[in-house]
Design an enzyme around this catalytic site. Structure first.
Site, PDB file in Angstrom:
ATOM      1  N   HIS A 134       0.792  -1.227   0.000  1.00  0.00           N
ATOM      2  CA  HIS A 134       0.000   0.000   0.000  1.00  0.00           C
ATOM      3  C   HIS A 134       0.823   1.275   0.000  1.00  0.00           C
ATOM      4  CE1 HIS A 134      -2.594  -3.178   1.752  1.00  0.00           C
ATOM      5  NE2 HIS A 134      -3.494  -2.622   0.964  1.00  0.00           N
ATOM      6  N   ARG A 186      -3.492  17.103   4.868  1.00  0.00           N
ATOM      7  CA  ARG A 186      -2.807  17.654   6.045  1.00  0.00           C
ATOM      8  C   ARG A 186      -1.339  17.241   6.031  1.00  0.00           C
ATOM      9  NH1 ARG A 186      -6.588  16.957  10.660  1.00  0.00           N
ATOM     10  NH2 ARG A 186      -7.691  18.524   9.449  1.00  0.00           N
ATOM     11  N   ILE A 246      -0.920  12.432  14.741  1.00  0.00           N
ATOM     12  CA  ILE A 246      -1.400  13.773  15.075  1.00  0.00           C
ATOM     13  C   ILE A 246      -2.774  13.935  14.443  1.00  0.00           C
ATOM     14  CG2 ILE A 246       0.809  14.890  15.472  1.00  0.00           C
ATOM     15  CD1 ILE A 246       0.825  15.822  12.600  1.00  0.00           C
ATOM     16  N   ASP A 280     -14.024  19.555  18.625  1.00  0.00           N
ATOM     17  CA  ASP A 280     -15.470  19.487  18.832  1.00  0.00           C
ATOM     18  C   ASP A 280     -15.758  19.230  20.310  1.00  0.00           C
ATOM     19  OD1 ASP A 280     -16.801  19.025  15.868  1.00  0.00           O
ATOM     20  OD2 ASP A 280     -14.832  18.089  16.040  1.00  0.00           O
TER      21      ASP A 280
END
Length: 236
Positions: free
Chosen positions: A4, A24, A88, A204
């Site tokens: 992969h 990101r 992260i 959130d």
């Protein structure tokens, strides 16, 4: 190259930062690394290797959930001889004891998932960070005068659910936040004898429906990125 990841042997550094989102990873590489080179883009999952303060670091995406981070971290640890992975990412808070923009250094990840059990015959519901990188992150945060919180998180297979109540396992193990990858990463690292940590930014607050807006995300995530890069540099 592995199944992969299409990088050649030697193109992946010993220490790797792993956000979930490929874009990101690209942002971090372009903003923080010198001479960053795209070494893999199989399935649109980007891996870049470059220099941070003169030392070679790779940043690459994990995708979402245990199956995805399980595949990528296993191949990195075994096929590319990576020694340390720092995840992260972002998380949701079950409790208003946490606030938007808080940075969390994950001490333990608890999960109902069968991933560790069926992959590695690890029966535990809760797994700790692996190796010394957790402590390096704490020390680095102190040196940067950056406030972090060492906590347990609930690592869930589920993003949407019928029952809005805090899941029982999160209550059982005192997990004030939820994400979807740390448990799988810690399981792989435990099985293979590697180093693994997870640093999260709270984006959130679930009970109050507060969330970081799209235009705030770069500012919100930058301190976490810099902390992880400095800790990675220190560990090399």
């Amino acid at each position: 190259m592995s199944i992969h990841i299409s990088a050649n042997k030697g193109e992946i550094a010993k220490v790797l930062l792993m956000p979930g989102d490929p874009l990101r990873a690209q942002f971090i590489a372009e903003k923080f690394l010198e001479n960053a080179e795209l070494v893999s883009k199989t399935r649109g999952i980007f891996y870049y290797t470059g220099l941070y303060k003169g030392k070679e670091i790779t940043v690459g995406a994990s995708g979402m959930g245990f199956p995805s981070i399980g595949i990528y971290s296993f191949e990195l640890f075994t096929e590319y001889e990576v020694e340390t992975i720092i995840r992260i990412g972002t998380c949701g808070a079950y409790s208003t004891d946490l606030q938007l923009f808080d940075i969390l250094n994950v001490e333990n990840a608890a999960s109902e998932s069968s991933y560790a059990k069926y992959a590695w015959e690890i029966e535990d519901e809760i797994l700790s960070h692996q190796g010394n990188i957790f402590n390096t992150i704490n020390q680095t945060a102190e040196e940067l005068s950056l406030k972090t919180k060492a906590i347990n998180v609930h690592s869930s297979d589920i993003f949407y659910r019928k029952d809005p109540a805090v899941p029982a396992i999160a209550t059982k193990y005192n997990c004030p936040a939820v994400e979807m990858e740390a448990f799988g990463l810690f399981a792989n690292a435990q099985h293979l004898g590697k180093n693994a940590a997870t640093v999260l930014t709270v984006t959130d607050i679930i009970p109050t429906h507060e969330k970081i807006s799209a235009d705030q995300r770069e500012r919100a995530l930058k301190p976490m990125m810099e902390l992880a890069l400095e800790a990675a540099w220190k560990s090399l």
